[in-house]
Motif scaffolding. Structure first.
Motif, PDB file in Angstrom:
ATOM      1  N   MET A 102      47.651 -20.540  31.589  1.00  0.00           N
ATOM      2  CA  MET A 102      47.108 -21.735  32.253  1.00  0.00           C
ATOM      3  C   MET A 102      46.188 -21.345  33.384  1.00  0.00           C
ATOM      4  SD  MET A 102      50.476 -24.206  32.330  1.00  0.00           S
ATOM      5  CE  MET A 102      49.594 -25.423  33.298  1.00  0.00           C
ATOM      6  N   SER A 103      46.576 -20.364  34.179  1.00  0.00           N
ATOM      7  CA  SER A 103      45.725 -19.927  35.302  1.00  0.00           C
ATOM      8  C   SER A 103      44.410 -19.364  34.793  1.00  0.00           C
ATOM      9  CB  SER A 103      46.464 -18.859  36.119  1.00  0.00           C
ATOM     10  OG  SER A 103      47.650 -19.374  36.661  1.00  0.00           O
ATOM     11  N   ASN A 104      44.483 -18.598  33.714  1.00  0.00           N
ATOM     12  CA  ASN A 104      43.265 -18.023  33.143  1.00  0.00           C
ATOM     13  C   ASN A 104      42.314 -19.121  32.653  1.00  0.00           C
ATOM     14  OD1 ASN A 104      42.312 -15.137  32.269  1.00  0.00           O
ATOM     15  ND2 ASN A 104      41.827 -16.456  30.530  1.00  0.00           N
ATOM     16  N   SER A 141      28.221 -16.740  36.421  1.00  0.00           N
ATOM     17  CA  SER A 141      29.241 -15.689  36.615  1.00  0.00           C
ATOM     18  C   SER A 141      29.615 -15.065  35.260  1.00  0.00           C
ATOM     19  CB  SER A 141      30.484 -16.279  37.288  1.00  0.00           C
ATOM     20  OG  SER A 141      30.169 -16.841  38.527  1.00  0.00           O
ATOM     21  N   SER A 142      28.636 -14.437  34.631  1.00  0.00           N
ATOM     22  CA  SER A 142      28.860 -13.870  33.297  1.00  0.00           C
ATOM     23  C   SER A 142      29.857 -12.713  33.313  1.00  0.00           C
ATOM     24  CB  SER A 142      27.526 -13.394  32.714  1.00  0.00           C
ATOM     25  OG  SER A 142      26.927 -12.427  33.570  1.00  0.00           O
ATOM     26  N   GLU A 143      29.797 -11.903  34.379  1.00  0.00           N
ATOM     27  CA  GLU A 143      30.710 -10.756  34.448  1.00  0.00           C
ATOM     28  C   GLU A 143      32.153 -11.227  34.599  1.00  0.00           C
ATOM     29  OE1 GLU A 143      31.462  -6.709  37.087  1.00  0.00           O
ATOM     30  OE2 GLU A 143      29.621  -7.884  37.376  1.00  0.00           O
ATOM     31  N   MET A 144      32.390 -12.218  35.437  1.00  0.00           N
ATOM     32  CA  MET A 144      33.747 -12.755  35.610  1.00  0.00           C
ATOM     33  C   MET A 144      34.213 -13.449  34.326  1.00  0.00           C
ATOM     34  SD  MET A 144      36.266 -12.980  37.672  1.00  0.00           S
ATOM     35  CE  MET A 144      35.525 -12.621  39.262  1.00  0.00           C
ATOM     36  N   ALA A 145      33.292 -14.144  33.637  1.00  0.00           N
ATOM     37  CA  ALA A 145      33.644 -14.802  32.379  1.00  0.00           C
ATOM     38  C   ALA A 145      34.064 -13.785  31.332  1.00  0.00           C
ATOM     39  CB  ALA A 145      32.462 -15.624  31.876  1.00  0.00           C
ATOM     40  N   SER A 146      33.385 -12.646  31.334  1.00  0.00           N
ATOM     41  CA  SER A 146      33.733 -11.587  30.372  1.00  0.00           C
ATOM     42  C   SER A 146      35.136 -11.053  30.639  1.00  0.00           C
ATOM     43  CB  SER A 146      32.701 -10.451  30.456  1.00  0.00           C
ATOM     44  OG  SER A 146      33.075  -9.387  29.615  1.00  0.00           O
ATOM     45  N   LYS A 195      38.485 -11.274  28.188  1.00  0.00           N
ATOM     46  CA  LYS A 195      39.352 -10.139  27.847  1.00  0.00           C
ATOM     47  C   LYS A 195      40.815 -10.472  28.151  1.00  0.00           C
ATOM     48  CE  LYS A 195      36.035  -6.367  28.376  1.00  0.00           C
ATOM     49  NZ  LYS A 195      35.694  -5.124  29.129  1.00  0.00           N
ATOM     50  N   ASN A 196      41.013 -11.131  29.308  1.00  0.00           N
ATOM     51  CA  ASN A 196      42.386 -11.544  29.659  1.00  0.00           C
ATOM     52  C   ASN A 196      42.959 -12.463  28.591  1.00  0.00           C
ATOM     53  OD1 ASN A 196      42.472 -10.107  31.992  1.00  0.00           O
ATOM     54  ND2 ASN A 196      42.097 -11.842  33.358  1.00  0.00           N
ATOM     55  N   LYS A 197      42.111 -13.362  28.092  1.00  0.00           N
ATOM     56  CA  LYS A 197      42.564 -14.302  27.072  1.00  0.00           C
ATOM     57  C   LYS A 197      43.031 -13.560  25.820  1.00  0.00           C
ATOM     58  CE  LYS A 197      41.082 -18.378  24.489  1.00  0.00           C
ATOM     59  NZ  LYS A 197      39.947 -19.320  24.217  1.00  0.00           N
ATOM     60  N   LYS A 198      42.281 -12.529  25.421  1.00  0.00           N
ATOM     61  CA  LYS A 198      42.671 -11.758  24.237  1.00  0.00           C
ATOM     62  C   LYS A 198      43.988 -11.012  24.471  1.00  0.00           C
ATOM     63  CE  LYS A 198      38.018 -11.121  22.378  1.00  0.00           C
ATOM     64  NZ  LYS A 198      36.974 -10.128  21.981  1.00  0.00           N
ATOM     65  N   TYR A 199      44.150 -10.456  25.675  1.00  0.00           N
ATOM     66  CA  TYR A 199      45.400  -9.756  25.997  1.00  0.00           C
ATOM     67  C   TYR A 199      46.572 -10.733  25.995  1.00  0.00           C
ATOM     68  CZ  TYR A 199      42.554  -5.736  27.373  1.00  0.00           C
ATOM     69  OH  TYR A 199      41.679  -4.680  27.378  1.00  0.00           O
ATOM     70  N   ILE A 200      46.331 -11.930  26.520  1.00  0.00           N
ATOM     71  CA  ILE A 200      47.389 -12.949  26.535  1.00  0.00           C
ATOM     72  C   ILE A 200      47.778 -13.333  25.107  1.00  0.00           C
ATOM     73  CG2 ILE A 200      47.886 -15.364  27.118  1.00  0.00           C
ATOM     74  CD1 ILE A 200      46.113 -14.928  29.640  1.00  0.00           C
ATOM     75  N   GLU A 201      46.774 -13.485  24.228  1.00  0.00           N
ATOM     76  CA  GLU A 201      47.055 -13.815  22.836  1.00  0.00           C
ATOM     77  C   GLU A 201      47.852 -12.696  22.156  1.00  0.00           C
ATOM     78  OE1 GLU A 201      43.256 -14.540  21.149  1.00  0.00           O
ATOM     79  OE2 GLU A 201      43.066 -16.571  21.979  1.00  0.00           O
ATOM     80  N   ARG A 202      47.488 -11.443  22.477  1.00  0.00           N
ATOM     81  CA  ARG A 202      48.224 -10.321  21.902  1.00  0.00           C
ATOM     82  C   ARG A 202      49.676 -10.309  22.365  1.00  0.00           C
ATOM     83  NH1 ARG A 202      45.921  -4.448  23.096  1.00  0.00           N
ATOM     84  NH2 ARG A 202      44.075  -5.473  22.235  1.00  0.00           N
TER      85      ARG A 202
END
Length: 483
Positions: A278-280, A291-296, A300-307
């Motif tokens: 939720m925070s992500n 803020s493309s770098e922060m979005a990237s 990545k965090n989203k993919k780790y969370i899914e994993r």
């Protein structure tokens, strides 16, 4: 009369000279050898010239001669007309053989007594008997010391043999347990009262069972045994049942504790992971457009969370499987539709893979649609892991009147023969995939889900040439979970 005597003489000579099994010596009343037949020469090496005129004690061992066996034999045959015994016979080369012999007194026309000693070499039989006794003694010694309980039952389920472990477990009096009623002994300890029925089925059908879990309520507490029952035939061709029980109480207790711990960890991980997701998501919505770098980083965090979510889901399912709370939601559904949905998701996640399908299912299948979709997804993910540089995967579906079979084939790195037996074990990961994602629960969950449906899983593979992973489903409903 003369013709009869000639006829008798011809019969005697034929038996004496043509016998191939019976070795014969002709002795005088003092035990002096007069003649030996060809069979004797063949068996023991002596000819007429070696023995003629010598006392037949030359053929006995020193021990037998010290015990006066040759002379006792002559005295017996002269007194009773016949004598038989079993003893060692010394060959011409010094070797000894165990023989069975019979000595017969014959009165000749002249009145001179003659003794015929007929022998059969039974040394191989004696060696076989000794070997059998040694094996029996060895087996009995093993039974005395092993922890597994072992019991033999006759056709009426009465105990004919048992080892000390059986006595200790069921407090049976060793003197009264033999030929005791197995049902009377086992029933007070069989918690679920199902062992006796299974043993009766083996006695009636001759079909064995193995590694059946049975819980016994013993004087030392509840204990779990892995039981096997096998019909065997004795030397007289009568059938007995061999029942062997292996105590796995500690293993089951450890497994239960591990499942409890796994369930606790899964429960504790889910809440903070939900908060992180939720925070992500909130941070992603609050980011400025530049803020493309922060979005990237957030992606990545989203993919780790899914994993992590996937790993936790696998742990949760594994915990339910071990805890016995796994349930199937059985219903008739379109198998082809379910498979196409799984393929659509997979192609989106892995667009570089070429997936082909052969075969189709023209009728609805009874099963848990969600769980079987989970199996398909895990099989496809497994094919990706083993594909290496190859990008071709084929799914073949075939159906008969009794079962549906699905085979997922890749052309990748394959699996070594030494690892094949463990592919569907919990937490197992092949050496070639240990650098990839996962915790080794995917194939284990597939096996348990398919077993719950009454089907089977297996795999074939050639190292370096690819693998094929199979599962089957019976074409009748089987909503019972099979551990």
């Amino acid at each position: 009369m003369e013709e009869l005597e000639q006829e008798d003489s011809a019969v005697f000579n034929a038996l004496f000279n043509r016998s191939r099994v019976n070795a014969v010596l002709q002795l005088d009343s003092n035990g002096v050898i007069k003649k030996v037949n060809p069979a004797f020469t063949s068996f023991f090496g002596y000819g007429d010239s070696d023995l003629k005129g010598k006392h037949f004690s030359i053929l006995f061992t020193d021990e037998d001669k010290r015990n006066r066996k040759p002379w006792i034999e002559i005295e017996t045959v002269l007194a009773k007309g016949q004598a038989d015994d079993k003893n060692f016979m010394v060959h011409k080369n010094g070797q000894v053989s165990w023989v069975s012999g019979e000595s017969i007194l014959i009165e000749q026309e002249s009145g001179t007594p003659t003794v015929l000693k007929v022998l059969q070499d039974i040394h191989q039989q004696k060696d076989a008997e000794n070997s059998l006794h040694q094996i029996t003694d060895f087996n009995d010694s093993i039974l005395q010391v092993i922890d597994d309980f072992v019991v033999l039952l006759d056709g009426s389920l009465r105990i004919v043999k048992f080892n000390p472990s059986f006595t200790r477990l069921f407090l049976a009096d060793e003197k009264t347990a033999a030929l005791a009623d197995f049902a009377a002994i086992i029933s007070p300890f069989d918690v679920k009262e199902n062992l006796l029925q299974q043993v009766k089925q083996v006695a009636a059908s001759g079909i064995p069972f193995s590694k059946t879990l049975v819980e016994f309520n013993t004087h030392s507490g509840d204990r779990v045994f892995e039981i096997s029952c096998q019909p065997i035939f004795t030397r007289d061709l009568s059938s007995v049942l061999l029942l062997v029980g292996h105590d796995i109480t500690i293993h089951k207790r450890t497994e239960t504790e591990r499942e409890d711990l796994m369930g606790f960890v899964v429960h504790e991980l889910r809440s903070p992971l939900t908060s992180i997701r939720m925070s992500n998501d909130i941070m992603s919505m609050m980011l400025p457009d530049d803020s493309s770098e922060m979005a990237s980083l957030l992606e990545k965090n989203k993919k780790y969370i899914e994993r992590l979510t996937g790993m936790i889901a696998e742990l949760y399912d594994a915990a339910k499987l071990g805890g016995g709370t796994f349930q199937l939601n059985m219903a008739a559904f379109d198998f082809n539709e379910m498979m196409e949905e799984s393929l659509a998701t997979f192609r989106t996640l892995h667009p570089d893979f070429n997936i082909t399908t052969t075969g189709t299912v023209v009728q609805k299948v009874m099963g848990d649609r969600y769980r079987l979709s989970q199996v398909m997804s895990n099989y496809l993910a497994n094919a990706v892991k083993y594909s290496g540089e190859q990008r071709n995967i084929n799914i073949d579906t075939s159906i008969t009147s009794t079962e549906l079979q699905v085979a997922v084939e890749d052309k990748g790195v394959g699996v070594t023969a030494s690892q094949m037996p463990y592919l569907f074990d919990r937490f197992f990961r092949a050496e070639k995939t240990r650098s990839l994602e996962g915790i080794g629960l995917g194939l284990f969950l597939c096996r348990r889900i398919i077993q719950a449906h009454g089907g089977e899983v297996w795999a074939t593979s050639k190292d370096g040439q690819g693998s094929v992973f199979y599962f089957t489903l019976p074409m009748t409903a089987n909503p019972n979970f099979g551990a």
